[in-house]
Design a protein around this motif. Structure first.
Motif, PDB file in Angstrom:
ATOM      1  N   ARG B 155       0.716  -1.320  -0.112  1.00  0.00           N
ATOM      2  CA  ARG B 155      -0.078   0.049   0.053  1.00  0.00           C
ATOM      3  C   ARG B 155       0.815   1.281   0.129  1.00  0.00           C
ATOM      4  NH1 ARG B 155      -3.670  -3.548   2.886  1.00  0.00           N
ATOM      5  NH2 ARG B 155      -5.363  -3.557   1.875  1.00  0.00           N
ATOM      6  N   LEU B 156       2.108   1.253   0.601  1.00  0.00           N
ATOM      7  CA  LEU B 156       2.894   2.263   0.504  1.00  0.00           C
ATOM      8  C   LEU B 156       3.521   2.579  -0.740  1.00  0.00           C
ATOM      9  CD1 LEU B 156       5.049   1.468   4.048  1.00  0.00           C
ATOM     10  CD2 LEU B 156       3.276   3.499   3.531  1.00  0.00           C
ATOM     11  N   TYR B 157       3.950   1.305  -1.484  1.00  0.00           N
ATOM     12  CA  TYR B 157       4.469   1.577  -2.640  1.00  0.00           C
ATOM     13  C   TYR B 157       3.521   1.998  -3.824  1.00  0.00           C
ATOM     14  CZ  TYR B 157       9.291  -0.247  -1.896  1.00  0.00           C
ATOM     15  OH  TYR B 157      10.484  -0.430  -1.584  1.00  0.00           O
ATOM     16  N   GLN B 158       2.145   1.602  -3.562  1.00  0.00           N
ATOM     17  CA  GLN B 158       1.142   1.971  -4.609  1.00  0.00           C
ATOM     18  C   GLN B 158       0.629   3.528  -4.169  1.00  0.00           C
ATOM     19  OE1 GLN B 158      -1.588  -1.310  -4.141  1.00  0.00           O
ATOM     20  NE2 GLN B 158      -0.331  -2.654  -5.512  1.00  0.00           N
ATOM     21  N   GLY B 159       1.179   4.077  -3.232  1.00  0.00           N
ATOM     22  CA  GLY B 159       0.813   5.261  -2.960  1.00  0.00           C
ATOM     23  C   GLY B 159      -0.530   5.665  -2.268  1.00  0.00           C
ATOM     24  N   GLU B 160      -0.969   4.512  -1.772  1.00  0.00           N
ATOM     25  CA  GLU B 160      -2.430   4.320  -1.212  1.00  0.00           C
ATOM     26  C   GLU B 160      -2.150   5.012   0.461  1.00  0.00           C
ATOM     27  OE1 GLU B 160      -5.379   1.103  -0.145  1.00  0.00           O
ATOM     28  OE2 GLU B 160      -4.034   0.467  -1.491  1.00  0.00           O
ATOM     29  N   TRP B 161      -1.175   4.602   0.904  1.00  0.00           N
ATOM     30  CA  TRP B 161      -0.619   5.147   2.611  1.00  0.00           C
ATOM     31  C   TRP B 161       0.642   5.911   2.418  1.00  0.00           C
ATOM     32  CZ3 TRP B 161      -1.645  -0.022   5.460  1.00  0.00           C
ATOM     33  CH2 TRP B 161      -2.840  -0.324   5.725  1.00  0.00           C
ATOM     34  N   THR B 162       1.054   6.742   3.284  1.00  0.00           N
ATOM     35  CA  THR B 162       2.334   6.974   3.516  1.00  0.00           C
ATOM     36  C   THR B 162       3.166   6.669   4.635  1.00  0.00           C
ATOM     37  OG1 THR B 162       1.782   9.164   4.814  1.00  0.00           O
ATOM     38  CG2 THR B 162       1.479   9.376   2.376  1.00  0.00           C
ATOM     39  N   GLY B 163       4.241   7.025   4.680  1.00  0.00           N
ATOM     40  CA  GLY B 163       5.243   6.185   5.924  1.00  0.00           C
ATOM     41  C   GLY B 163       5.978   7.323   6.498  1.00  0.00           C
ATOM     42  N   THR B 164       6.625   6.883   7.627  1.00  0.00           N
ATOM     43  CA  THR B 164       7.578   7.910   8.427  1.00  0.00           C
ATOM     44  C   THR B 164       8.569   7.139   9.011  1.00  0.00           C
ATOM     45  OG1 THR B 164       6.534   7.711  10.664  1.00  0.00           O
ATOM     46  CG2 THR B 164       5.476   9.351   9.139  1.00  0.00           C
ATOM     47  N   MET B 165       9.515   7.778   9.566  1.00  0.00           N
ATOM     48  CA  MET B 165      10.409   7.224  10.307  1.00  0.00           C
ATOM     49  C   MET B 165      10.542   8.000  11.664  1.00  0.00           C
ATOM     50  SD  MET B 165      12.068   5.479   8.416  1.00  0.00           S
ATOM     51  CE  MET B 165      12.202   5.078   6.482  1.00  0.00           C
ATOM     52  N   ALA B 166      10.065   7.043  12.515  1.00  0.00           N
ATOM     53  CA  ALA B 166       9.858   7.625  14.054  1.00  0.00           C
ATOM     54  C   ALA B 166      10.917   7.100  14.932  1.00  0.00           C
ATOM     55  CB  ALA B 166       8.454   7.169  14.418  1.00  0.00           C
ATOM     56  N   LEU B 167      11.871   7.781  14.955  1.00  0.00           N
ATOM     57  CA  LEU B 167      13.182   7.559  15.697  1.00  0.00           C
ATOM     58  C   LEU B 167      13.449   8.239  16.825  1.00  0.00           C
ATOM     59  CD1 LEU B 167      13.824   6.538  12.504  1.00  0.00           C
ATOM     60  CD2 LEU B 167      16.057   6.757  13.153  1.00  0.00           C
ATOM     61  N   THR B 168      13.283   9.743  16.561  1.00  0.00           N
ATOM     62  CA  THR B 168      13.548  10.542  17.697  1.00  0.00           C
ATOM     63  C   THR B 168      12.816  10.622  18.960  1.00  0.00           C
ATOM     64  OG1 THR B 168      14.745  11.911  16.074  1.00  0.00           O
ATOM     65  CG2 THR B 168      14.446  12.922  18.125  1.00  0.00           C
ATOM     66  N   GLU B 169      13.130  10.893  20.112  1.00  0.00           N
ATOM     67  CA  GLU B 169      12.552  11.073  21.347  1.00  0.00           C
ATOM     68  C   GLU B 169      13.190  12.281  21.922  1.00  0.00           C
ATOM     69  OE1 GLU B 169      12.200   7.457  23.557  1.00  0.00           O
ATOM     70  OE2 GLU B 169      11.375   6.417  21.953  1.00  0.00           O
ATOM     71  N   PRO B 170      12.239  12.974  22.895  1.00  0.00           N
ATOM     72  CA  PRO B 170      12.925  14.087  23.330  1.00  0.00           C
ATOM     73  C   PRO B 170      14.651  13.863  23.934  1.00  0.00           C
ATOM     74  CG  PRO B 170      10.329  14.033  23.967  1.00  0.00           C
ATOM     75  CD  PRO B 170      10.983  12.697  23.439  1.00  0.00           C
ATOM     76  N   GLN B 171      14.713  12.869  24.431  1.00  0.00           N
ATOM     77  CA  GLN B 171      15.966  12.735  25.425  1.00  0.00           C
ATOM     78  C   GLN B 171      16.811  11.905  24.354  1.00  0.00           C
ATOM     79  OE1 GLN B 171      13.240  10.801  25.610  1.00  0.00           O
ATOM     80  NE2 GLN B 171      14.080   8.805  25.667  1.00  0.00           N
ATOM     81  N   ALA B 172      16.444  11.491  23.280  1.00  0.00           N
ATOM     82  CA  ALA B 172      17.305  10.501  22.222  1.00  0.00           C
ATOM     83  C   ALA B 172      17.147  10.980  20.884  1.00  0.00           C
ATOM     84  CB  ALA B 172      16.402   9.097  22.177  1.00  0.00           C
ATOM     85  N   GLY B 173      18.085  12.245  20.327  1.00  0.00           N
ATOM     86  CA  GLY B 173      18.121  12.559  19.132  1.00  0.00           C
ATOM     87  C   GLY B 173      19.404  11.961  18.560  1.00  0.00           C
ATOM     88  N   SER B 174      20.612  12.536  18.607  1.00  0.00           N
ATOM     89  CA  SER B 174      21.620  12.045  18.234  1.00  0.00           C
ATOM     90  C   SER B 174      22.186  10.755  18.772  1.00  0.00           C
ATOM     91  CB  SER B 174      22.934  12.948  18.138  1.00  0.00           C
ATOM     92  OG  SER B 174      22.957  14.218  17.529  1.00  0.00           O
ATOM     93  N   SER B 175      21.471  10.573  20.017  1.00  0.00           N
ATOM     94  CA  SER B 175      21.865   9.529  20.749  1.00  0.00           C
ATOM     95  C   SER B 175      20.628   8.564  20.995  1.00  0.00           C
ATOM     96  CB  SER B 175      22.247   9.891  22.335  1.00  0.00           C
ATOM     97  OG  SER B 175      22.454   9.004  23.121  1.00  0.00           O
ATOM     98  N   LEU B 176      20.554   7.914  19.789  1.00  0.00           N
ATOM     99  CA  LEU B 176      19.311   7.032  19.555  1.00  0.00           C
ATOM    100  C   LEU B 176      19.272   5.783  20.549  1.00  0.00           C
ATOM    101  CD1 LEU B 176      18.871   6.910  15.722  1.00  0.00           C
ATOM    102  CD2 LEU B 176      17.338   7.750  17.419  1.00  0.00           C
ATOM    103  N   GLY B 177      20.366   5.572  21.270  1.00  0.00           N
ATOM    104  CA  GLY B 177      20.638   4.495  22.092  1.00  0.00           C
ATOM    105  C   GLY B 177      19.789   4.761  23.243  1.00  0.00           C
ATOM    106  N   ASP B 178      19.317   6.006  23.343  1.00  0.00           N
ATOM    107  CA  ASP B 178      18.697   6.305  24.570  1.00  0.00           C
ATOM    108  C   ASP B 178      17.062   6.139  24.333  1.00  0.00           C
ATOM    109  OD1 ASP B 178      20.545   6.894  26.793  1.00  0.00           O
ATOM    110  OD2 ASP B 178      21.318   8.071  25.213  1.00  0.00           O
ATOM    111  N   VAL B 179      16.833   5.527  23.346  1.00  0.00           N
ATOM    112  CA  VAL B 179      15.077   5.662  22.873  1.00  0.00           C
ATOM    113  C   VAL B 179      14.562   4.911  24.016  1.00  0.00           C
ATOM    114  CG1 VAL B 179      13.790   4.008  21.662  1.00  0.00           C
ATOM    115  CG2 VAL B 179      15.221   5.686  20.488  1.00  0.00           C
ATOM    116  N   LYS B 180      13.466   5.125  24.429  1.00  0.00           N
ATOM    117  CA  LYS B 180      12.565   4.467  25.801  1.00  0.00           C
ATOM    118  C   LYS B 180      11.563   4.162  25.275  1.00  0.00           C
ATOM    119  CE  LYS B 180      14.294   8.003  29.445  1.00  0.00           C
ATOM    120  NZ  LYS B 180      13.801   8.977  30.201  1.00  0.00           N
ATOM    121  N   ALA B 181      10.847   4.243  24.194  1.00  0.00           N
ATOM    122  CA  ALA B 181       9.512   3.957  23.719  1.00  0.00           C
ATOM    123  C   ALA B 181       9.564   2.286  23.990  1.00  0.00           C
ATOM    124  CB  ALA B 181       9.235   4.083  22.540  1.00  0.00           C
ATOM    125  N   ARG B 182       8.547   1.843  24.623  1.00  0.00           N
ATOM    126  CA  ARG B 182       8.380   0.196  24.888  1.00  0.00           C
ATOM    127  C   ARG B 182       7.425  -0.326  23.997  1.00  0.00           C
ATOM    128  NH1 ARG B 182       6.434  -0.120  30.836  1.00  0.00           N
ATOM    129  NH2 ARG B 182       6.954  -2.091  30.612  1.00  0.00           N
TER     130      ARG B 182
END
Lengths: 599, 599
Positions: B155-182
């Protein structure tokens, strides 16, 4: 979003520049400043610091967010200005550096520059109304008839009205000789003005009853070009029969500026109904010459603005970097707490570069202002003349370095804030927008480069550069005495030597009529001269820091920071002078050889 | 205000890069690209150029002026996107470089890069939805289960939906090792997600029914740090019983970005009501590794964005400079007409610098993309491996040079416009705002410097740098053959030699455990390596230009312009490499020696 307790500028640094790097209180030995002393300096600075931090800075964001609105033919500025402007007047700013004859305190410009930098850092738009009003009043003081001084100048200096500089027209920006606005004698001693002006800062507002536009226009029958332009005082409302009547100056539109958003920039139409009166200021056809007599001071103010805008952003970045935890030192465990980003070498590089630019720039502005004081008030002709040459030489540099490198510092402040810096919830982006104007107004960077190389550096048959050279060598001697690292002293001497040689070679080229070749690299020359001038200021600061360390006391950390910033400048920027000197002297012709049709 | 007929990029230059500097059609000899030829390249470029100029560019200003609005819990993007996005899909962009198995055309990245640069130059926000959707779909293609591929990827390739990259958190920008999402196993093969993300571009909108967030989170019980992070596909609405139901991903707020204003950047909350489901993509705890496999391509796209944003601004400045009369040549009479500002040497310097940055950057991106094509599709292992090393080495440079020097070019575009450039009636300020993001997202400039010096330049025990060196020397040989000025060839060889020596010395320092000292000047190393890499591209362009001139024909002016821009780079930028090499190898320690408390 909270506004941090931003110090705007470092008080310790301003004191250092005034009392340790320079000896500004020594100016009080001059008759003009005899009433002053270090005590009055401190009093003035104390008042300004308090006002800038407590009153002015908290208004900045609001004025940036709600720019002036053009409605029903009038410009409505932010309501805060109705209370801020009287407070700025109350602080004594309008006449602080003017003589007692016009109600002033006659403070040295050296002090006034440092004081105004706080106000600019706090809210540059609010302060700009003051700066423009001083400029207009000062022109009337210098060239106005007694009637003009009484009618207009006094009210400007007293803060009752405000002033503008109305120079630019759509076809006449850098090329002021192309001004087309017309003036015809009205028979009653005044002139009837007609024409259009653009980019008129503060050209209309609703916090004072009148605005006096110092306006360039061409008297009918005047010669073409720069030698046929006269200066007029054109109020928005003119005095007539003891009251103010509409003077036919209309707002034609508001420019949507990207910064300086507390102050409107306007297009104005004069005499649409044939009823716009202006009064000649200074001799006929000498308007540009009058205007240019004020140019050094106006450009110093732009330079201060650049330093101030970079400074407030630097302090914001410093505070952010001390408080934002992100990442860890190399080799640290994941389970350890994150470290404040100021611990990362690259963040410290960005902060140190900002410090070097801000404090190097401030030192250059202080030194330039000192020459302005000597040029105006030294008792002996020779000192005045030498200081005048130095002032002329340093002014384009003191205007341009903060505008160009200050912008770089503002970019780094945003970068230190990371993704947050890219949002208008944080302030660095606003200061970035503000700073960008400084390379454009009061003569673009390109114009400053031509002025520096084509006029100032070759002025007085080399006398200006000679005086500069003496100043630099005196600083080197002081630095050696104070135990500043020898390689920095040697590098400054060698750079100076190479710049002198280059200038002589280019000057000779100009004398031989090869003006285009001489000026081809004027922008590069401006850059190398800026790096040299700021290296001079960093060596002076290093000398004062070493002297301070030798005295002992509480400021050791401050002095160590100064020495690191000086080290930074000598390691990263001074070596570039040689590269640029070579570029300017190599005959390299890519810019001029690139034909317009080849792009 | 009128929008000029801005070409976005020079077609002649793009063709030059593809067919004269490189031989991109030679890629069609590889089995993966066997269906293509120069004809298909031209067809693709023709469609994209037309669409970018006629449809996309006219929407840019409107989308910049009306950023997305957050209302009633949902983000409302500009209404134009409802027609634009389907048209972008229709153009075949989502799958252009993907293989036939997923419905793609398998075009070489080298071509796709050049094509996408037009779309980015026309309206980078509109195109960014495409880029993000490709990124998300590509991750699912590479690591997703058949169910995920069928449910989401298609569905993404067909353009029906769109996608994102959800990496950053308030305390984890350059420091992705500090991601806390569970993430906790939900028992049905999915996971329950909870946590907060920030700066999620395109995280919600109203022009498609669903958004799939490729999300980094930590499975309960996972090890701390970078080795405990997993990747999940988390749709805003999840498929359940043959329909889409709300998946408990809430918009918590909109970031007020200063640029890229056609695309929202959001704070998202996952699982506020405990009902957010996500599906694991790739192995447990290997989320960062999966993400990083896509990193080169993502960073090449940022680099292209930088080039594109500098390019559209450069063409705007060029057009302005050709049409704006102001001032006269030295010695001209006041009565003569004013000259277009392109005649002034300093304006030509500003334009030539923009050209050198834009076209040098484009050439670097084309060359880097070519290595990506070889790394992925060359039939023999050895070629793939060598190209992979080159790709890894060049990517941080190709990301950073356009972000940093491209920003300088954008500043110059504004400056060429003078006072008008400072107003939002003109476009340069908008592109300046857009460009600033590129030094921040997808790894800041500081992070890229550490990556380049700490990993890429010393990769494969020197094999990466060896391969780069061979490429540069092959270009020097071609340039000598074509009659490019000898001093340029010699300067590039000498610069290369000095950079190789420096890298070996720094690498040895790292091996000896002095990592901090090795990396102290990583930003300076990035700058010198960028100058070198772009010098390599300018020498290649000079060689192709000389070859073109030797063939004769109609492009003589184009080739002369190329040679002047190459001359500019060798005269002004290449000499700085030596200064920077010296800085990096001098042991200079002002950044790291400056203690935080000394600021």
């Amino acid at each position: 979003m909270t506004v941090s307790a931003n110090p705007l500028l470092s008080d310790r640094d301003v004191d250092f520049q005034l009392y340790e790097v320079l000896d500004a209180p020594a100016l009080c030995a001059l008759p003009a400043f005899a009433e002053h002393s270090r005590e009055t300096f401190e009093l003035v600075l104390g008042n300004v610091r308090r006002f800038a931090r407590e009153v002015l800075f908290p208004t900045y964001r609001m004025m940036d967010a709600e720019p002036p609105v053009f409605r029903d033919g009038r410009v409505h500025t932010h309501p805060l200005l109705r209370t801020l402007y009287p407070q700025l007047v109350e602080l004594g700013l309008l006449t602080a550096s003017r003589p007692p004859e016009v109600g002033g305190q006659q403070l040295p410009l050296t002090l006034y520059s440092m004081a105004s930098a706080y106000l600019m850092a706090a809210n540059l738009s609010a302060y700009a109304y003051v700066g423009l009003t001083i400029g207009a009043a000062h022109l009337l003081e210098a060239f106005g008839t007694p009637w003009l001084r009484e009618q207009f100048m006094t009210r400007l200096y007293q803060g009752e009205w405000t002033g503008t500089m109305a120079l630019t027209e759509p076809q006449a920006g850098s090329s002021l000789g192309d001004v087309k606005a017309r003036a015809r004698p009205a028979g009653d001693g005044s002139y009837r003005l007609s024409g259009s002006k653009i980019f008129i800062s503060g050209g209309d507002h609703d916090f004072a009853p009148n605005v006096v536009h110092l306006t360039l226009a061409r008297i009918d029958g005047a010669p073409p070009g720069t030698r046929g332009i006269s200066l007029f005082a054109v109020p928005s409302r003119r005095p007539e029969g003891g009251r103010l009547v509409d003077n036919d100056v209309r707002v034609a539109g508001v420019i949507h500026k990207i910064g300086w958003r507390g102050m409107p920039s306007l297009a104005l139409n004069y005499g649409e109904e044939g009823d716009c009166h202006g009064w000649l200021v200074g001799p006929e056809h000498r308007g540009l010459a009058c205007m240019f007599q004020m140019m050094n001071e106006a450009r110093i103010m732009v330079g201060l603005n650049g330093v101030a805008t970079a400074s407030v952003a630097y302090h914001e970045a410093l505070s952010y970097a001390r408080n934002r935890p992100q990442g860890r030192a190399a080799g640290a465990k994941d389970s350890q707490h994150q470290t404040p980003i100021i611990e990362h070498a690259d963040v410290r590089r960005m902060l140190l570069r900002q410090k070097a630019i801000v404090e190097g720039g401030l030192s250059l502005l202080a030194a330039t202002s000192l020459q302005a004081d000597l040029a105006a008030h030294a008792p002996d002709e020779e000192t005045r003349k030498r200081a005048g040459l130095l002032l002329d030489l340093l002014t384009p540099v003191a205007k341009t370095f903060p505008a160009e490198k200050g912008f770089e510092a503002n970019v780094l402040s945003l970068q230190v804030h990371g993704g947050y810096g890219y949002s208008s919830e944080y302030l660095p982006e606003a200061w970035l927008r503000d700073q960008k104007l400084n390379s454009i107004h009061e003569g673009t960077t390109g114009i400053q480069g031509l002025d520096l190389l084509g006029r100032k550096a070759v002025a007085g048959g080399g006398a200006a550069l000679q005086a500069f050279s003496e100043e630099v060598l005196a600083t080197v001697a002081r630095a050696r005495q104070a135990g500043v690292p020898g390689p920095w002293c040697a590098a400054l001497e060698a750079s100076l030597e190479s710049v002198l040689e280059l200038t002589m070679a280019l000057g000779a080229m100009g004398m031989a009529g090869e003006v285009e070749t001489m000026l081809r690299h004027s922008a590069d020359y401006m850059e190398l001269f800026s790096l040299l001038a700021v290296a001079w200021r960093w060596l002076a600061q290093a000398a004062a820091a070493r002297e301070g360390l030798a005295r002992g006391g509480e400021s050791a950390e401050f002095y160590e920071g100064k020495l690191r910033a000086a080290q930074y400048w000598f390691a990263t920027e001074v070596p570039r002078i040689k590269v640029l000197v070579k570029l300017c002297s190599s005959g390299e012709d890519s810019y001029t050889g690139m034909r317009p049709e080849w792009f």
